[in-house]
Design a protein around this motif. Structure first.
Motif, PDB file in Angstrom:
ATOM      1  N   ASP A   1       0.827  -1.209   0.000  1.00 33.23           N
ATOM      2  CA  ASP A   1       0.000   0.000   0.000  1.00 33.23           C
ATOM      3  C   ASP A   1       0.862   1.259   0.000  1.00 33.23           C
ATOM      4  O   ASP A   1       0.367   2.355   0.229  1.00 33.23           O
ATOM      5  N   ASP A   2       2.172   1.077  -0.271  1.00 30.26           N
ATOM      6  CA  ASP A   2       3.126   2.176  -0.130  1.00 30.26           C
ATOM      7  C   ASP A   2       3.849   2.433  -1.451  1.00 30.26           C
ATOM      8  O   ASP A   2       4.430   1.509  -2.040  1.00 30.26           O
ATOM      9  N   THR A   3       3.846   3.672  -1.920  1.00 26.61           N
ATOM     10  CA  THR A   3       4.460   3.979  -3.219  1.00 26.61           C
ATOM     11  C   THR A   3       5.988   3.883  -3.177  1.00 26.61           C
ATOM     12  O   THR A   3       6.610   3.571  -4.202  1.00 26.61           O
ATOM     13  N   ASP A   4       6.609   4.142  -2.020  1.00 29.92           N
ATOM     14  CA  ASP A   4       8.065   3.992  -1.924  1.00 29.92           C
ATOM     15  C   ASP A   4       8.476   2.536  -2.104  1.00 29.92           C
ATOM     16  O   ASP A   4       9.474   2.231  -2.781  1.00 29.92           O
ATOM     17  N   ILE A   5       7.705   1.632  -1.496  1.00 32.04           N
ATOM     18  CA  ILE A   5       7.982   0.204  -1.683  1.00 32.04           C
ATOM     19  C   ILE A   5       7.749  -0.189  -3.133  1.00 32.04           C
ATOM     20  O   ILE A   5       8.544  -0.917  -3.736  1.00 32.04           O
ATOM     21  N   LEU A   6       6.673   0.312  -3.711  1.00 35.11           N
ATOM     22  CA  LEU A   6       6.377   0.050  -5.126  1.00 35.11           C
ATOM     23  C   LEU A   6       7.559   0.440  -6.010  1.00 35.11           C
ATOM     24  O   LEU A   6       8.008  -0.342  -6.857  1.00 35.11           O
ATOM     25  N   GLN A   7       8.089   1.631  -5.809  1.00 36.15           N
ATOM     26  CA  GLN A   7       9.195   2.112  -6.632  1.00 36.15           C
ATOM     27  C   GLN A   7      10.456   1.283  -6.424  1.00 36.15           C
ATOM     28  O   GLN A   7      11.170   0.954  -7.391  1.00 36.15           O
ATOM     29  N   ALA A   8      10.747   0.915  -5.171  1.00 37.23           N
ATOM     30  CA  ALA A   8      11.944   0.126  -4.882  1.00 37.23           C
ATOM     31  C   ALA A   8      11.864  -1.257  -5.517  1.00 37.23           C
ATOM     32  O   ALA A   8      12.847  -1.765  -6.078  1.00 37.23           O
ATOM     33  N   VAL A   9      10.684  -1.862  -5.462  1.00 36.26           N
ATOM     34  CA  VAL A   9      10.486  -3.197  -6.016  1.00 36.26           C
ATOM     35  C   VAL A   9      10.583  -3.168  -7.535  1.00 36.26           C
ATOM     36  O   VAL A   9      11.260  -4.009  -8.153  1.00 36.26           O
ATOM     37  N   GLU A  10       9.935  -2.199  -8.153  1.00 29.88           N
ATOM     38  CA  GLU A  10       9.977  -2.115  -9.614  1.00 29.88           C
ATOM     39  C   GLU A  10      11.374  -1.756 -10.104  1.00 29.88           C
ATOM     40  O   GLU A  10      11.805  -2.232 -11.163  1.00 29.88           O
ATOM     41  N   HIS A  11      12.104  -0.947  -9.336  1.00 28.68           N
ATOM     42  CA  HIS A  11      13.491  -0.615  -9.687  1.00 28.68           C
ATOM     43  C   HIS A  11      14.355  -1.878  -9.701  1.00 28.68           C
ATOM     44  O   HIS A  11      15.302  -1.988 -10.489  1.00 28.68           O
ATOM     45  N   ALA A  12      14.024  -2.843  -8.835  1.00 26.98           N
ATOM     46  CA  ALA A  12      14.783  -4.094  -8.771  1.00 26.98           C
ATOM     47  C   ALA A  12      14.321  -5.099  -9.816  1.00 26.98           C
ATOM     48  O   ALA A  12      14.878  -6.200  -9.910  1.00 26.98           O
ATOM     49  N   GLY A  13      13.293  -4.746 -10.599  1.00 32.38           N
ATOM     50  CA  GLY A  13      12.854  -5.609 -11.681  1.00 32.38           C
ATOM     51  C   GLY A  13      11.724  -6.565 -11.345  1.00 32.38           C
ATOM     52  O   GLY A  13      11.426  -7.468 -12.137  1.00 32.38           O
ATOM     53  N   PHE A  14      11.071  -6.365 -10.192  1.00 39.02           N
ATOM     54  CA  PHE A  14       9.964  -7.237  -9.815  1.00 39.02           C
ATOM     55  C   PHE A  14       8.626  -6.534 -10.022  1.00 39.02           C
ATOM     56  O   PHE A  14       8.535  -5.312  -9.957  1.00 39.02           O
ATOM     57  N   GLN A  15       7.604  -7.335 -10.252  1.00 38.06           N
ATOM     58  CA  GLN A  15       6.255  -6.801 -10.423  1.00 38.06           C
ATOM     59  C   GLN A  15       5.686  -6.429  -9.061  1.00 38.06           C
ATOM     60  O   GLN A  15       5.861  -7.142  -8.073  1.00 38.06           O
TER      61      GLN A  15
END
Length: 254
Positions: A50-64
């Motif tokens: 539910d957190d956009t910072d986590i979303l960005q970190a995960v997508e930066h690492a190449g995960f959905q």
């Protein structure tokens, strides 16, 4: 077999603020967990947050990553929302991998998914390992499970179950010989049909008193299959001491 691994990641944590984003050898904790889950046979690895910072970190690492509502009372409710967003079919299998488990055994993920697929009358599959030390049996922070002959859960409790009446009659805290005591491991596989139902199930008194959400399934008549593994998995990251222990393990690997 086919299944999806979903990793719920919530930023709020009383003991470790910003826990999913804490650094483990140069990468966020939740990313390290996703990398470990990716070693399993899952067709897809997805982080639900539910957190956009986590979303960005995960997508930066190449995960959905899938953004969810912030008002979910449990991780299971968050998984149910994601299953609906992905339009998964009722018979599809989703494995819930806790976001603070960077040392989770990928084969255990495979085994819990395979167990659920093999038991059509179960809605959930989970894991447990034998308790071999008395202090663990009597520790209320360690959840115990008892099973029937088909290795389906009869009950989960923070209390020492099964209770060895004769061995404990004098008040001793001992582990009776050959006691089938099992330490529950918080890894779950769900059928999507059950995930769609879970948010609408009433909370019963057993869940409320024990504070164990898996009891909601049992109280409402859903079966839980239990995979028994002889070796208990490495502990997750719940405290600052856990964090330092895991950091040291990854530092040694690198």
């Amino acid at each position: 077999m086919s299944f999806t691994a979903i990793i719920p990641a919530r930023r709020a944590s009383t003991r470790l603020p910003n826990k999913p984003l804490l650094d483990i050898a140069g990468k966020p904790l939740v990313v390290r967990t996703a990398e470990q889950a990716a070693k399993s046979n899952a067709d897809r690895i997805l982080i639900a947050t539910d957190d956009t910072d986590i979303l960005q970190a995960v997508e930066h690492a190449g995960f959905q990553c899938q953004l969810t509502r912030a008002d979910h009372p449990t991780g299971t409710d968050r998984l149910a929302e994601v299953a609906q967003q992905l339009n998964l079919s009722p018979d599809d299998i989703v494995v819930n991998v806790q976001g603070d488990e960077p040392l989770i055994d990928p084969e255990l993920i495979n085994q819990v998914a395979a167990l659920l697929q093999s038991q059509p009358d179960a809605a959930i599959a989970t894991c447990a390992s034998p308790i071999t030390e008395a202090h663990k049996l009597f520790n209320p922070n360690i959840v115990k499970v008892v099973c029937n002959h088909r290795q389906q859960a009869l009950y989960f409790s923070r209390a020492p179950i099964p209770w060895a009446r004769d061995a404990l009659a004098d008040g001793s805290h001992v582990l009776a010989p050959n006691l089938p005591a099992l330490h529950h491991i918080g890894l779950y596989a769900y059928k999507v049909g059950f995930l769609n139902t879970f948010p609408h199930l009433p909370t019963g008194p057993l869940e409320m008193f024990e504070s164990l959400e898996q009891l909601r399934a049992l109280e409402n008549g859903f079966g839980i299959a239990v995979h028994i593994t002889q070796a208990h998995p490495a502990a997750g990251v719940d405290t600052a001491a856990d964090l330092e222990r895991v950091r040291a393990i990854f530092a040694n690997r690198l």
